[in-house]
Design an enzyme around this catalytic site. Structure first.
Site, PDB file in Angstrom:
ATOM      1  N   CYS A  29     -43.112  -8.295  22.696  1.00  0.00           N
ATOM      2  CA  CYS A  29     -43.508  -7.013  23.302  1.00  0.00           C
ATOM      3  C   CYS A  29     -44.981  -6.686  23.027  1.00  0.00           C
ATOM      4  CB  CYS A  29     -42.673  -5.887  22.721  1.00  0.00           C
ATOM      5  SG  CYS A  29     -40.908  -6.202  22.685  1.00  0.00           S
ATOM      6  N   ARG A  60     -48.348 -12.336  26.173  1.00  0.00           N
ATOM      7  CA  ARG A  60     -47.419 -12.388  25.043  1.00  0.00           C
ATOM      8  C   ARG A  60     -45.989 -12.654  25.499  1.00  0.00           C
ATOM      9  NH1 ARG A  60     -49.481  -9.251  20.398  1.00  0.00           N
ATOM     10  NH2 ARG A  60     -47.351  -8.713  19.866  1.00  0.00           N
ATOM     11  N   TRP A  93     -40.014  -7.443  25.693  1.00  0.00           N
ATOM     12  CA  TRP A  93     -39.348  -8.754  25.695  1.00  0.00           C
ATOM     13  C   TRP A  93     -37.975  -8.479  25.093  1.00  0.00           C
ATOM     14  CZ3 TRP A  93     -37.391 -12.430  22.224  1.00  0.00           C
ATOM     15  CH2 TRP A  93     -37.303 -13.736  22.705  1.00  0.00           C
ATOM     16  N   ASN A 111     -42.201  -2.444  18.920  1.00  0.00           N
ATOM     17  CA  ASN A 111     -42.086  -3.907  18.814  1.00  0.00           C
ATOM     18  C   ASN A 111     -41.313  -4.200  17.538  1.00  0.00           C
ATOM     19  OD1 ASN A 111     -43.778  -3.968  20.972  1.00  0.00           O
ATOM     20  ND2 ASN A 111     -45.475  -4.998  19.924  1.00  0.00           N
ATOM     21  N   GLY A 112     -40.392  -5.149  17.586  1.00  0.00           N
ATOM     22  CA  GLY A 112     -39.629  -5.495  16.384  1.00  0.00           C
ATOM     23  C   GLY A 112     -38.154  -5.191  16.576  1.00  0.00           C
ATOM     24  N   GLU A 161     -45.005 -33.038  19.622  1.00  0.00           N
ATOM     25  CA  GLU A 161     -45.792 -32.018  20.314  1.00  0.00           C
ATOM     26  C   GLU A 161     -45.838 -32.304  21.823  1.00  0.00           C
ATOM     27  OE1 GLU A 161     -46.668 -29.220  19.657  1.00  0.00           O
ATOM     28  OE2 GLU A 161     -48.281 -28.692  21.018  1.00  0.00           O
ATOM     29  N   LYS A 170     -44.555 -29.699  24.636  1.00  0.00           N
ATOM     30  CA  LYS A 170     -45.433 -29.214  25.714  1.00  0.00           C
ATOM     31  C   LYS A 170     -44.729 -29.380  27.054  1.00  0.00           C
ATOM     32  CE  LYS A 170     -47.754 -27.216  24.304  1.00  0.00           C
ATOM     33  NZ  LYS A 170     -47.887 -26.968  22.906  1.00  0.00           N
ATOM     34  N   GLU A 224     -41.510 -27.040  27.430  1.00  0.00           N
ATOM     35  CA  GLU A 224     -41.686 -25.588  27.463  1.00  0.00           C
ATOM     36  C   GLU A 224     -42.302 -25.090  28.756  1.00  0.00           C
ATOM     37  OE1 GLU A 224     -45.554 -25.426  24.458  1.00  0.00           O
ATOM     38  OE2 GLU A 224     -44.323 -23.664  24.629  1.00  0.00           O
ATOM     39  N   HIS A 242     -30.553 -46.600  16.767  1.00  0.00           N
ATOM     40  CA  HIS A 242     -29.489 -45.967  15.989  1.00  0.00           C
ATOM     41  C   HIS A 242     -28.770 -44.896  16.802  1.00  0.00           C
ATOM     42  CE1 HIS A 242     -30.792 -48.214  12.538  1.00  0.00           C
ATOM     43  NE2 HIS A 242     -32.033 -47.877  12.835  1.00  0.00           N
ATOM     44  N   LYS A 302     -45.755 -15.566  23.431  1.00  0.00           N
ATOM     45  CA  LYS A 302     -46.863 -16.213  22.738  1.00  0.00           C
ATOM     46  C   LYS A 302     -46.733 -16.049  21.231  1.00  0.00           C
ATOM     47  CE  LYS A 302     -50.862 -18.256  22.323  1.00  0.00           C
ATOM     48  NZ  LYS A 302     -50.780 -19.747  22.376  1.00  0.00           N
TER      49      LYS A 302
HETATM   50  O1  M6R Z   1     -48.545 -18.457  16.204  1.00  0.00           O
HETATM   51  P1  M6R Z   1     -47.811 -19.612  15.568  1.00  0.00           P
HETATM   52  O2  M6R Z   1     -48.622 -20.848  15.469  1.00  0.00           O
HETATM   53  O3  M6R Z   1     -47.202 -19.227  14.249  1.00  0.00           O
HETATM   54  O4  M6R Z   1     -46.612 -19.883  16.555  1.00  0.00           O
HETATM   55  C1  M6R Z   1     -45.624 -20.826  16.249  1.00  0.00           C
HETATM   56  C2  M6R Z   1     -44.904 -21.261  17.499  1.00  0.00           C
HETATM   57  O5  M6R Z   1     -44.252 -20.170  18.079  1.00  0.00           O
HETATM   58  C3  M6R Z   1     -45.880 -21.857  18.516  1.00  0.00           C
HETATM   59  O6  M6R Z   1     -46.582 -22.930  17.964  1.00  0.00           O
HETATM   60  C4  M6R Z   1     -45.117 -22.360  19.754  1.00  0.00           C
HETATM   61  O7  M6R Z   1     -44.269 -23.398  19.439  1.00  0.00           O
HETATM   62  C5  M6R Z   1     -46.151 -22.774  20.799  1.00  0.00           C
HETATM   63  N1  M6R Z   1     -46.572 -21.647  21.565  1.00  0.00           N
HETATM   64  C6  M6R Z   1     -45.669 -23.820  21.715  1.00  0.00           C
HETATM   65  O8  M6R Z   1     -46.683 -24.219  22.580  1.00  0.00           O
END
Ligand code: M6R
Length: 610
Positions: free
Chosen positions: A2, A27, A76, A102-103, A482, A486, A489, A505, A605
């Site tokens: 949020c 966000r 959110w 937020n929270g 990673e 990418k 997501e 395995h 984000k």
């Molecule tokens: O802000 P942070 O690095 O703590 O966030 C951790 C993850 O939420 C973040 O790396 C997330 O996996 C990425 N946005 C993915 O691209």
């Protein structure tokens, strides 16, 4: 997650709130709303499910909502579906108090029953409405007094913005475990969950601490601590330009941020190398401190965790100190073996990820020393660490991290060289070579970015696959994690990353005609072994994209369907180069599949709820 914006001043608030909310769109959210007070119209609340544009259309860009004080929110969903009723602001029964939040209010169920027993009728499924109703329950002509009474009753994490029609000359802001900043202006004041929402109007900000309650009036701000005592807050100046948070001619933030990687690497590395030495001015850890450490814990989530996976290979190799890499969300629940001889390396782009924050607090409680690697200056993780090393990547807006990931790795390289030097684990020759090679990294990243069309071409061949496996050994495996994240997501293609030796395995049973395998083969020491794995999957019908260093490209091309190369560099620094083609591949595949690249579905984000 949020987003919150608040404004109190002399200008019409609604257009400013909408502008601020647009800066927070990145966000992630599913509904948006405004509450603005006007002397004639009273407290006006407009909210709507969907994109901010719906709210803009409803209010004619804010023009239809008069008043110079108000709150805006992008939600959110956590408690209750994303719909108009559950959108924020949430309003008390009489309509006189409005709250954005937020929270999560963890004890909202109990408080709701308490209020219902007193005859309060709820209109949403949210935990936030409990705060608005409880404020009204306690309100007896003094908003601040009601706020403190409510804070004694609610549990959980919250950043709150509060307005009351009976006290239209003030906005109240509250922070506990969820970020909130204040923006100071001439004749106006603002509050927001993130500086990007205010820097168009002011660069003088204050990062609220847990327990702070702030009262904003057009002429100034008074902050109180959790006991209600007035306190002086330190102000910070935000020195990056608003253009850094804009697309600057690119179609997507993600692509812009990939193209910014060479500069982000340079900004992170160059100022920390002087006269051939790594100089980490901000670091207070001495050789004696390091000699007292018997293990490192790396605590992080998502892509930052993947940096941790690569860091383990690098740090253990160079320092010969055991490195445990733990998902922050698991750390607190796995009875970690932490003591005053533990260095906890905390990695976070946002510096606000709640799991990471909670885990680092637990590590601290157990005696660890905290060293964080953070991108957002002044964020909670940075402020609560014993030492912080910033990644100078600039604001990262796309949900899918790219330049922040690369710069986190860059800080790991700097740390590894610095620590190895301090501990005498490497001789002067090796030290010199590592420093020289590290300085070449930004330029080599730039070389890769000159050939984006090659990756775009491969994306056009493979974008229709619906299952992809990334395989690699050693550090290539860490980078594969990673690459896989990418792709999944932003393109919604199912993908997995495996240590290549693990295929036999179990996973190899999933390989069939046309399965796409991305083979990461940049770790030259294990190139031949990886090629054996490539042969295994080819024999079962896989289409294989391979990535290797320039020096191994020919050997790779002989075995795979599509061969990509990255410049040769010291192997320790390869992850920062190898990840770039994968980021671009994910980007182009998502583009070809028509996905919402900068705001992938269901994702935020900055993840500020557990
Ligand atoms: O802000 P942070 O690095 O703590 O966030 C951790 C993850 O939420 C973040 O790396 C997330 O996996 C990425 N946005 C993915 O691209």
């Amino acid at each position: 997650m949020c987003g919150i914006v608040g404004f109190i001043g002399r200008e019409q608030a609604a257009p400013i709130l909408l502008e601020g909310l647009s800066r927070l769109e990145y966000r992630g959210y599913d509904s948006a709303g405004l509450a603005v007070y006007d002397r004639e119209k009273g407290l006006q609340v407009v909210k709507a499910k969907g994109r901010l544009q719906v709210l803009r259309d409803l209010t004619d860009g804010g023009a239809k909502v008069p008043g110079t004080m108000g709150l805006g929110h992008t939600r959110w969903a956590t408690h209750g579906a994303p719909n108009d009723e559950n959108a924020h602001p949430q309003v008390s029964q009489s309509g006189r108090i409005a709250v954005v939040h937020n929270g999560i209010i963890e004890n909202y169920g109990e408080l709701k029953s308490f209020l219902e027993a007193k005859g309060v009728v709820f209109t949403s499924e949210t935990d936030t409405e409990v705060v608005a109703q409880l404020l009204e329950f306690y309100y007896a002509g003094d908003l601040l007094d009601a706020v403190f009474k409510v804070l004694h009753r609610i549990e959980g994490a919250y950043a709150l913005g509060i307005v009351c029609a009976d006290e239209p000359d003030k906005l109240v802001a509250v922070r506990k475990d969820s970020p909130l900043i204040l923006g100071y202006g001439e004749g106006f004041q603002m509050l927001a969950s993130d500086v990007t929402a205010v820097i168009q109007y002011t660069r003088e900000v204050c990062y609220l601490d847990d327990g702070d309650v702030a009262v904003l009036t057009p002429g100034g701000v008074q902050v109180y601590d959790s006991l209600g005592q007035p306190e002086e807050k330190e102000r910070s100046h935000v020195d990056w330009e608003i253009s850094a948070a804009e697309k600057g001619g690119y179609e997507h933030f993600m692509f812009k941020e990939i193209m910014e990687e060479p500069k982000a690497l340079k900004d992170t590395i160059s100022p920390r190398i002087r006269d051939g030495k790594v100089v980490l001015d901000d670091l207070t850890i001495t050789r004696e401190d390091l000699e007292g450490m018997d293990r490192f814990y790396i605590i992080a989530c998502g892509s930052s965790y993947h940096v941790g996976m690569a860091a383990k290979y690098i740090l253990e190799r160079l320092l010969r100190i055991p490195v445990e890499v733990t998902l922050a969300s698991e750390f607190r629940y796995c009875r970690p073996i932490v003591s005053e001889h533990t260095l906890a390396l905390v990695i976070s782009q946002s510096g606000e990820t709640i799991d990471t924050l909670a885990a680092m607090r637990e590590a601290k409680r157990l005696g660890a020393r905290l060293l964080s690697i953070v991108n957002v200056v002044g964020s909670t993780i940075a402020r609560e660490s014993d030492d912080v090393l910033y990644t100078w990547a600039g604001p990262e807006i796309a949900v899918a991290t790219t330049k922040a990931y690369s710069t986190q790795l860059a800080v790991i390289y700097l740390l590894a060289i610095h620590f190895a030097g301090l501990l005498g684990r490497i001789g002067p020759e090796e030290y010199r070579e590592l420093v020289e090679q590290l300085q070449l990294l930004p330029g080599k990243a730039e070389e890769i970015l000159k050939h984006t069309e090659e990756i775009q071409y491969y994306a056009s061949i493979y974008f229709n696959h619906d299952s992809v496996f990334f395989i690699g050994r050693n550090i290539d495996y860490a980078v594969g994690l990673e690459g896989s994240l990418k792709l999944k997501e932003i393109s919604y293609i199912h993908s997995e990353a495996y240590a290549a030796g693990e295929l036999k395995h179990g996973t190899i049973s999933l390989i069939e005609d046309g399965t796409l395998v991305v083979a990461l083969a940049s770790w030259n020491e294990l190139f031949d072994k990886l090629m054996s794995n490539v042969k295994e999957v080819k024999a079962r019908g896989a289409d294989v994209i391979g990535i290797a260093t320039e020096s191994h490209k020919a050997a790779l091309a002989a075995l795979v369907d599509s061969a990509l190369s990255i410049p040769d560099i010291h192997p320790m620094f390869l992850p920062s180069l190898e990840v770039i083609p994968m980021q671009l591949f994910a980007y182009y595949v998502a583009l070809m599949r028509g996905c919402d690249i900068d705001k992938p579905r269901n994702l935020a984000k900055s993840v500020t709820v557990e």
